[in-house]
Write a protein that holds these residues in place. Structure first.
Motif, short mmCIF file in Angstrom:
data_model
loop_
_atom_site.label_atom_id
_atom_site.label_comp_id
_atom_site.label_asym_id
_atom_site.label_seq_id
_atom_site.Cartn_x
_atom_site.Cartn_y
_atom_site.Cartn_z
N LYS A 40 53.68 50.74 47.99
CA LYS A 40 54.47 49.54 48.28
C LYS A 40 53.63 48.34 48.73
O LYS A 40 54.13 47.42 49.36
CB LYS A 40 55.55 49.82 49.34
N LYS A 41 52.33 48.37 48.38
CA LYS A 41 51.46 47.23 48.68
C LYS A 41 51.45 46.33 47.46
O LYS A 41 50.48 46.26 46.70
CB LYS A 41 50.06 47.70 49.05
N ALA A 42 52.57 45.62 47.29
CA ALA A 42 52.85 44.93 46.03
C ALA A 42 51.81 43.87 45.67
O ALA A 42 51.29 43.85 44.55
CB ALA A 42 54.24 44.30 46.09
N LYS A 43 51.51 42.97 46.59
CA LYS A 43 50.58 41.88 46.28
C LYS A 43 49.18 42.41 45.98
O LYS A 43 48.52 41.95 45.04
CB LYS A 43 50.55 40.89 47.44
N GLU A 44 48.73 43.39 46.78
CA GLU A 44 47.41 44.00 46.52
C GLU A 44 47.41 44.68 45.16
O GLU A 44 46.44 44.60 44.41
CB GLU A 44 47.08 45.01 47.61
N ALA A 45 48.52 45.36 44.85
CA ALA A 45 48.62 46.07 43.58
C ALA A 45 48.56 45.10 42.41
O ALA A 45 47.85 45.34 41.43
CB ALA A 45 49.92 46.87 43.53
N ILE A 46 49.28 43.99 42.52
CA ILE A 46 49.28 43.00 41.43
C ILE A 46 47.88 42.46 41.20
O ILE A 46 47.41 42.37 40.06
CB ILE A 46 50.28 41.87 41.74
N ASP A 47 47.20 42.09 42.27
CA ASP A 47 45.84 41.54 42.14
C ASP A 47 44.88 42.58 41.55
O ASP A 47 44.11 42.27 40.63
CB ASP A 47 45.33 41.07 43.51
N PHE A 48 44.95 43.80 42.08
CA PHE A 48 44.01 44.84 41.63
C PHE A 48 44.31 45.25 40.19
O PHE A 48 43.38 45.40 39.38
CB PHE A 48 44.09 46.06 42.55
N CYS A 49 45.58 45.45 39.88
CA CYS A 49 45.95 45.87 38.52
C CYS A 49 45.59 44.80 37.49
O CYS A 49 45.18 45.12 36.38
CB CYS A 49 47.44 46.17 38.45
N THR A 50 45.76 43.53 37.88
CA THR A 50 45.41 42.44 36.96
C THR A 50 43.92 42.45 36.65
O THR A 50 43.51 42.29 35.49
CB THR A 50 45.80 41.09 37.59
N GLU A 51 43.12 42.69 37.67
CA GLU A 51 41.67 42.79 37.47
C GLU A 51 41.32 43.99 36.59
O GLU A 51 40.46 43.90 35.70
CB GLU A 51 40.97 42.91 38.81
N ALA A 52 41.99 45.11 36.83
CA ALA A 52 41.72 46.32 36.04
C ALA A 52 42.12 46.13 34.58
O ALA A 52 41.45 46.63 33.67
CB ALA A 52 42.48 47.50 36.64
N LEU A 53 43.20 45.39 34.34
CA LEU A 53 43.65 45.15 32.97
C LEU A 53 42.68 44.28 32.18
O LEU A 53 42.63 44.36 30.94
CB LEU A 53 45.04 44.49 32.97
#
Length: 499
Positions: free
Chosen positions: A321-334
């Protein structure tokens, strides 16, 4: 002139008679021993024959060992033992016995033909040729020997051409030629090793592994093959299988420096990844992230492990549920792995937590374009589309001003604050009261849905349990009108009736 002593003459005569008698006795004794030994040999041979027919190969081999020891000059005994070795799939062990049988009986054509066939399968064209030619010299009309000799010529030609193409770096043509070679000589490790190298040159790791695996059995103490296999599995991200192969190397020699150094590296990485997966199962996402970050430090140079770790960290942040961190990290991974449907899925879930439903739908649609058969992606897209549609109507989270991952205490606290603020009794004019009444109803409805686990689950799936469109069979048990006390005390009483 020598004088004969009567006493001495009689003594010598007796001694000679005694020796003659002893020799006769000994001859009879050894003849008996020899006869007994021959009987035992025949018994071993007969037992070996029966056990071989019954498929009890190890027991048959034991009897043939005894027969060979009892009669080491019998060429047929060696030949029969070779037959057992071949039945057990031990062609290399059969070769010395066939050679011994041929040494004892050079014109034993059956053994020569058998040896030639084995040598051909091992890729030993020169010696195989000699055996087939010997058979043909003794029997010019021998069809099998003639056919096998033709295969020897074919083998030599293909091998010569394969090496020419390999030296020219024409790996595809080399693979095609070596495939024919291996059909003729399936037990030749060199041809398989060369073809494996060609597959590596063109980037086909799986086929290189398929070629190298048999060579571990085709060569004695083939530590080099086990280490190479381990490295290949490691490079392709199969750390557990890599660990299995390097352990086989260490079984052959526990002091092998190259194998031991590689073993330590693989074991460390495998342990970190295994721990991370276990933490995910236990929903200890922060601990899992820590292990995946450690794995990237352990192996920073092989992309498959870095990509896998980032994919999993994205998942853990979203699930945690760490939404903002997830969005930033996932975007970088993509950016590094744009076709990874799981990263798209997890970023979509993070967008949902942030009420960014359009972006969630976009990510799920992108994932479905990459894998239209994935059931989880299909369900996620449908849910995101429902939530997007729902958000254009009434969003209970927004009404209370809370996040989607808010717990029950946070929901009730937000509800009480807003209910007190928008209670109609707080307003004087009729217009203000009507506006407050509308807001108050929405606030109460939000609390009603979000504090009920079943209704909240439906709402999170994109269905409003209080929407008349979603209700069947006479309405929902929580449908208005109803009477409630927003503070659980006697301070406020307000009856709503919308008839």
């Amino acid at each position: 002139m020598t004088m004969e002593v009567p006493g001495r003459s009689r003594g010598l005569s007796c001694l000679l008679s005694y020796v003659s008698l002893l020799c006769v006795v000994l001859d009879l004794h050894f003849d008996g021993l020899f006869a007994a030994s021959q009987a035992e040999i025949e018994q071993h041979l007969e037992m070996g024959k029966k056990l071989l027919a019954a498929g009890q190969l190890a027991e048959a081999l034991s009897h043939y060992h005894s027969a060979v020891e009892g009669d080491p000059k019998n060429y047929l005994t060696y030949y029969k033992r070779a037959a057992v070795y071949l039945a057990m799939g031990k062609s290399r062990s059969a070769l010395p016995d066939l050679s011994k049988a041929i040494e004892l009986k050079p014109d034993f054509l059956v053994a020569r033909l058998q040896r030639g066939n084995i040598l051909l399968k091992h890729g030993n064209a020169l010696e195989a040729r000699a055996d087939f030619e010997f058979v043909l010299q003794a029997d010019p009309g021998h069809e099998e020997a003639r056919g096998q000799l033709a295969k020897v010529h074919e083998l030599e030609q293909h091998l010569q051409e394969a090496h020419v193409y390999y030296n020219r770096h024409n790996y595809l043509e080399t693979i095609e030629l070596l495939t024919r070679v291996i059909e003729l000589s399936p037990w030749d490790p060199e041809s398989r090793e060369l073809r494996a190298d060609c597959y590596l040159q063109i980037g086909d790791y799986s086929k290189a592994i398929q070629d190298l695996k048999p060579t571990t059995k085709l060569r004695n103490d083939n530590r080099a093959a086990f280490l190479k296999l381990s490295n290949l599995y490691y490079t392709t991200g199969e750390q557990e299988e890599s660990l299995n192969q390097v352990r086989e190397c260490l079984k052959l020699d526990q002091d092998d420096k190259e194998c031991f150094a590689h073993y330590k590296q693989v074991k460390k990485l495998a342990k970190q990844l295994e721990a991370a997966e276990e933490y995910i199962k236990q929903q200890q996402y922060d601990d899992a992230i820590e292990r995946y970050e450690a794995s990237m430090k352990t192996e920073p140079s092989i992309a498959v492990y870095t990509s896998r770790a980032k994919e999993k960290i994205c998942y853990c942040l979203s699930k945690g549920k760490k939404a903002k961190e997830a969005i930033d990290f996932c975007t970088e991974a993509l950016q590094e792995d744009p076709r990874n449907i799981f990263i798209l899925r997890d970023r979509a879930e993070a967008y949902i937590l942030e009420d960014e439903f359009e972006k969630a739908v976009e990510d799920y649609q992108g994932a479905r374009e990459l894998d239209g058969e994935n059931h989880e992606i299909k369900e996620g897209l449908e849910r995101a589309q429902k939530l997007l549609k729902q958000s254009k109507k009434r969003d209970y989270y927004k009404i209370l001003g809370i996040k989607r991952n808010a717990n029950k205490q946070e929901i009730i606290r937000a509800y009480r604050k807003l209910a007190q603020q928008w209670h109609p009794d707080n307003f004087q004019s009729e217009a203000e009261k009507k506006e407050a009444e509308k807001k108050f109803i929405d606030i109460a409805a939000a609390k009603e849905v979000l504090t009920d686990p079943e209704m909240r689950q439906k709402f999170d799936a994109g269905e409003d349990p209080l929407d008349p469109e979603n209700q069947q069979g006479g309405g929902h048990p929580h449908q208005w009108p109803f009477e409630f006390n927003p503070f659980g005390s006697g301070n406020f009483h307000f009856k709503f009736n919308f008839n």
